[in-house]
Write a protein that holds these residues in place. Sequence first.
Motif, PDB file in Angstrom:
ATOM      1  N   VAL A 220       0.065 -28.142   6.335  1.00 17.10           N
ATOM      2  CA  VAL A 220       1.108 -28.697   7.200  1.00 17.10           C
ATOM      3  C   VAL A 220       2.462 -28.112   6.826  1.00 17.10           C
ATOM      4  O   VAL A 220       3.258 -27.728   7.697  1.00 17.10           O
ATOM      5  CB  VAL A 220       1.134 -30.234   7.117  1.00 17.10           C
ATOM      6  CG1 VAL A 220       2.391 -30.792   7.774  1.00 17.10           C
ATOM      7  CG2 VAL A 220      -0.095 -30.819   7.787  1.00 17.10           C
ATOM      8  N   VAL A 221       2.742 -28.027   5.531  1.00 16.03           N
ATOM      9  CA  VAL A 221       4.009 -27.439   5.075  1.00 16.03           C
ATOM     10  C   VAL A 221       4.120 -25.983   5.536  1.00 16.03           C
ATOM     11  O   VAL A 221       5.181 -25.537   6.004  1.00 16.03           O
ATOM     12  CB  VAL A 221       4.130 -27.538   3.538  1.00 16.03           C
ATOM     13  CG1 VAL A 221       5.292 -26.688   3.040  1.00 16.03           C
ATOM     14  CG2 VAL A 221       4.324 -28.992   3.118  1.00 16.03           C
ATOM     15  N   ILE A 222       3.010 -25.231   5.435  1.00 16.27           N
ATOM     16  CA  ILE A 222       3.022 -23.828   5.868  1.00 16.27           C
ATOM     17  C   ILE A 222       3.377 -23.726   7.342  1.00 16.27           C
ATOM     18  O   ILE A 222       4.250 -22.942   7.750  1.00 16.27           O
ATOM     19  CB  ILE A 222       1.661 -23.154   5.599  1.00 16.27           C
ATOM     20  CG1 ILE A 222       1.438 -22.996   4.084  1.00 16.27           C
ATOM     21  CG2 ILE A 222       1.581 -21.795   6.298  1.00 16.27           C
ATOM     22  CD1 ILE A 222       0.052 -22.503   3.731  1.00 16.27           C
ATOM     23  N   LYS A 223       2.718 -24.535   8.188  1.00 18.45           N
ATOM     24  CA  LYS A 223       2.977 -24.381   9.619  1.00 18.45           C
ATOM     25  C   LYS A 223       4.357 -24.894  10.014  1.00 18.45           C
ATOM     26  O   LYS A 223       4.984 -24.340  10.909  1.00 18.45           O
ATOM     27  CB  LYS A 223       1.883 -25.053  10.452  1.00 18.45           C
ATOM     28  CG  LYS A 223       1.783 -26.557  10.406  1.00 18.45           C
ATOM     29  CD  LYS A 223       0.612 -26.994  11.294  1.00 18.45           C
ATOM     30  CE  LYS A 223       0.328 -28.467  11.193  1.00 18.45           C
ATOM     31  NZ  LYS A 223      -0.852 -28.860  11.993  1.00 18.45           N
ATOM     32  N   VAL A 224       4.857 -25.911   9.328  1.00 19.31           N
ATOM     33  CA  VAL A 224       6.213 -26.377   9.633  1.00 19.31           C
ATOM     34  C   VAL A 224       7.237 -25.315   9.234  1.00 19.31           C
ATOM     35  O   VAL A 224       8.200 -25.060   9.973  1.00 19.31           O
ATOM     36  CB  VAL A 224       6.499 -27.716   8.921  1.00 19.31           C
ATOM     37  CG1 VAL A 224       7.977 -28.073   9.016  1.00 19.31           C
ATOM     38  CG2 VAL A 224       5.656 -28.831   9.534  1.00 19.31           C
ATOM     39  N   ILE A 225       7.030 -24.672   8.081  1.00 18.79           N
ATOM     40  CA  ILE A 225       7.929 -23.588   7.663  1.00 18.79           C
ATOM     41  C   ILE A 225       7.897 -22.452   8.673  1.00 18.79           C
ATOM     42  O   ILE A 225       8.945 -21.901   9.064  1.00 18.79           O
ATOM     43  CB  ILE A 225       7.549 -23.079   6.250  1.00 18.79           C
ATOM     44  CG1 ILE A 225       7.893 -24.139   5.200  1.00 18.79           C
ATOM     45  CG2 ILE A 225       8.259 -21.766   5.947  1.00 18.79           C
ATOM     46  CD1 ILE A 225       7.436 -23.789   3.801  1.00 18.79           C
ATOM     47  N   VAL A 226       6.695 -22.085   9.128  1.00 17.44           N
ATOM     48  CA  VAL A 226       6.569 -21.009  10.119  1.00 17.44           C
ATOM     49  C   VAL A 226       7.297 -21.378  11.406  1.00 17.44           C
ATOM     50  O   VAL A 226       8.003 -20.550  12.003  1.00 17.44           O
ATOM     51  CB  VAL A 226       5.086 -20.718  10.406  1.00 17.44           C
ATOM     52  CG1 VAL A 226       4.940 -19.813  11.629  1.00 17.44           C
ATOM     53  CG2 VAL A 226       4.432 -20.066   9.197  1.00 17.44           C
ATOM     54  N   ILE A 227       7.142 -22.611  11.848  1.00 15.94           N
ATOM     55  CA  ILE A 227       7.821 -23.058  13.071  1.00 15.94           C
ATOM     56  C   ILE A 227       9.333 -22.972  12.904  1.00 15.94           C
ATOM     57  O   ILE A 227      10.047 -22.494  13.795  1.00 15.94           O
ATOM     58  CB  ILE A 227       7.381 -24.492  13.430  1.00 15.94           C
ATOM     59  CG1 ILE A 227       5.923 -24.477  13.904  1.00 15.94           C
ATOM     60  CG2 ILE A 227       8.283 -25.095  14.505  1.00 15.94           C
ATOM     61  CD1 ILE A 227       5.312 -25.858  14.042  1.00 15.94           C
ATOM     62  N   LEU A 228       9.836 -23.415  11.763  1.00 11.77           N
ATOM     63  CA  LEU A 228      11.282 -23.366  11.517  1.00 11.77           C
ATOM     64  C   LEU A 228      11.779 -21.921  11.415  1.00 11.77           C
ATOM     65  O   LEU A 228      12.872 -21.595  11.926  1.00 11.77           O
ATOM     66  CB  LEU A 228      11.622 -24.140  10.248  1.00 11.77           C
ATOM     67  CG  LEU A 228      11.393 -25.658  10.308  1.00 11.77           C
ATOM     68  CD1 LEU A 228      11.667 -26.298   8.950  1.00 11.77           C
ATOM     69  CD2 LEU A 228      12.273 -26.303  11.380  1.00 11.77           C
TER      70      LEU A 228
END
Length: 508
Positions: A220-228
Amino acid sequence: MSSRPYYYSDALTTRPDEGKPRSIGRRLIARLPLERLLSEDESPQMRRVLTAFDLTMIGIGATIGVGIFVLTGRAAALYAGPAIIISLLIAAVASLTAAFSYSELASMIPTAGSAYTYTYAALGEFLAWTIGWVMILEYLVGAATVAVGWSYYLSVFFRDAFGYRMSPATTNAPLVWSYNNFYVLEGAYVNIPALLIVLILTGLLVFGIRATATFNSVFVVIKVIVILVFIFGAIQWVSKENYQPFFPPRQDGMYGVAGIFKGAQVVFFAYIGFDTVSTSAQECKNPQRDLPIGICLSLLICTALYIGVTAVLLGLRPFGELNTRAPLSGALAIHDNSRWLRVLVEVGAFASLTSVLLVKLMGQPRIFYAMSKDGLMPRVFSRIHPRFKTPHIATIVSGTICAIAAAFLPIELLGDLTSVGTLLAFFLVNLSVPVLRYSHPNAHRGFRVPLGPFIIPFLGAIIAMLLIILSDQLIGIRLAAWIVIGWVIYAIFGYRHSHLNNPHRIKE
């Protein structure tokens, strides 16, 4: 609290003054006593290790899938134009009605089972079985569909990042469903990546909820970072002209006010997933406080991320050109020096699908577990591993079925049923709130739906039913067929083994 045993029901036996049809009817609407549900909460067999943070991560993990990378772009191109941002807000409000109802019921009945358990307590055994059976399809087919998408994005990632093309023979199922017919895909034998990822995550789920929650949080942290990174990295290419007109005039059945609401109907399905949080109720440290936090906070975070991604995406390329299989990558491709960001977006989609798949595989066996504890499924599914404290047999069985389906079967045949099944669950959960407010007004609730028990739940129920009605007719026929199959199984097994209506079958 009543002094009756937890399995007490007014429908236990045929009364001398009634015929068998009336007795059967009374058994079908028998409701699960709240005393029993609360006694399960006080003596849990699973480990209570999940916090509000873990539950929020589970909600985000289940909700933000490939939809954020695909669905919003297509909806903008086909229905609403830049006004798809308003569609997202409308869909978020509609989802919030269901989130409020789930939050109240989860804080009142903090046990595994989610919509199945809430319906059993409020509306009776027959409707509970029906929604439980639908949820089995929802989680199994949903997980298999995500696994197939995971395999596709793995192939795309290896192609774009390393120039390596994976063989179609081992990345596609041999059967395809297209235009309402089965076809054999020449040269395809098995979808190995889909098979392996399901089996690996199933093994992880057997070994414990703490490891599962940690693994999910990482992705989840990985995909949120990618989105940001996408939002702030791509903003340099945003052009104001691409937002004009913000409200495209209606043409050829597209755009206009009707297009905004059609877009809301489409993107609503991108919000589905927060309800999975409630299946982890018996593994929470403080379920009555943390479940509402996890459900509502995950929905709010997902809404903010959806709007941020969509706002930037619309500025990168004219909205009419966003109807592609990968709108984000396509929008970036027309700009110089964006290859690194395109690869990062694929990593984000890959991480998104991994966490969605994990949470769906986690939710399914807990539905089996809850139904088995009530006698509606074979007793073996309610067994808890003595060391890992997980429903290991239910996890292995559901994971194996999912892996086989993803590897060999045409998931497209049933894929759309997952969303309609979730809407049916939303409908029943919303109806359960006023029923339980009336039948158990003094029960402790860690959260209450704002504005009373009628306005928001009834609004949510109406929205859910309208979306079901507006769904494709063929999808409704398939769902009805699945439900009828479930009713037959209930008549053969569930009705005769229900602990509520057959207390002599409970092992003391």
